[in-house]
Design a protein around this motif. Structure first.
Motif, PDB file in Angstrom:
ATOM      1  N   LYS A 143       0.853  -1.195   0.000  1.00 49.01           N
ATOM      2  CA  LYS A 143       0.000   0.000   0.000  1.00 49.01           C
ATOM      3  C   LYS A 143       0.877   1.229   0.000  1.00 49.01           C
ATOM      4  O   LYS A 143       1.872   1.293   0.718  1.00 49.01           O
ATOM      5  N   PHE A 169       1.321   5.511   0.397  1.00 46.97           N
ATOM      6  CA  PHE A 169       0.803   6.636   1.187  1.00 46.97           C
ATOM      7  C   PHE A 169       1.591   7.890   0.851  1.00 46.97           C
ATOM      8  O   PHE A 169       2.692   7.815   0.309  1.00 46.97           O
ATOM      9  N   ASP A 170       1.076   9.032   1.296  1.00 46.37           N
ATOM     10  CA  ASP A 170       1.900  10.240   1.252  1.00 46.37           C
ATOM     11  C   ASP A 170       2.898  10.174   2.404  1.00 46.37           C
ATOM     12  O   ASP A 170       2.919   9.202   3.165  1.00 46.37           O
ATOM     13  N   CYS A 189      -3.775   8.393   2.829  1.00 45.58           N
ATOM     14  CA  CYS A 189      -4.191   8.018   1.481  1.00 45.58           C
ATOM     15  C   CYS A 189      -5.577   8.623   1.275  1.00 45.58           C
ATOM     16  O   CYS A 189      -6.503   8.297   2.022  1.00 45.58           O
ATOM     17  N   HIS A 190      -5.700   9.523   0.314  1.00 43.90           N
ATOM     18  CA  HIS A 190      -6.955  10.235   0.046  1.00 43.90           C
ATOM     19  C   HIS A 190      -7.529  10.853   1.318  1.00 43.90           C
ATOM     20  O   HIS A 190      -8.720  10.766   1.587  1.00 43.90           O
ATOM     21  N   TYR A 234       1.595   6.458  -6.456  1.00 41.87           N
ATOM     22  CA  TYR A 234       2.423   7.209  -5.514  1.00 41.87           C
ATOM     23  C   TYR A 234       3.854   7.275  -6.038  1.00 41.87           C
ATOM     24  O   TYR A 234       4.465   6.235  -6.285  1.00 41.87           O
ATOM     25  N   SER A 271       6.942   9.299  -1.400  1.00 43.10           N
ATOM     26  CA  SER A 271       5.878   8.519  -0.767  1.00 43.10           C
ATOM     27  C   SER A 271       6.447   7.489   0.199  1.00 43.10           C
ATOM     28  O   SER A 271       7.648   7.237   0.219  1.00 43.10           O
TER      29      SER A 271
END
Length: 132
Positions: A13, A15-16, A21-22, A59, A64
């Motif tokens: 997964k 992520f920032d 995530c969102h 990403y 990320s």
């Protein structure tokens, strides 16, 4: 009565930098579940990719963070050649370095290559210097 085994999907997964995530905040080691039904890869659920390199489509590698992820429950796969999956349950595992991401991606490619070898394997190539 035997309990039905739940479908387990292992992947990665993205992520920032803040592990979001969102806009949804995640934490390593935590489990999350959605009650949105049905889960759809294009609109809801928790997303992960079985092929680590596919995560780079969502990403960028240098800005990320990436973590191991285990998905379960309801699932919906992307309709394209991507390994992205939406699931109703997800557990966020350990962080994965960029080096590990590339290694996992190469392993995934090698698994696919091995799947096209053996006594009944078929291969098609084209071009002036094609080999099979």
């Amino acid at each position: 009565m035997k309990k039905q085994e739940e479908n387990i999907i292992k992947g990665v997964k993205g992520f920032d930098k803040d592990l979001k995530c969102h806009g949804f905040q995640y934490k390593e080691g935590e489990e999350y579940e959605t009650d949105q039904k049905p889960v759809r890869c294009t609109s809801n659920g928790f997303h992960l990719c079985e092929d680590a390199l596919d995560v780079f489509s969502y990403y960028p590698p240098l800005t990320s963070k990436f973590h191991e992820a285990i998905g379960s429950g309801d699932a919906d796969r992307a309709k394209n050649e991507d390994s992205k999956i939406a699931v109703s349950k997800i557990k966020i595992g350990a962080e994965i370095s960029l080096f590990q991401m590339i290694k996992l991606g190469v392993e995934c490619i090698l698994k696919r290559v091995k799947a096209t070898t053996g006594d009944y394997a078929h291969s098609a190539t084209t071009g002036n210097s094609a080999h099979s």
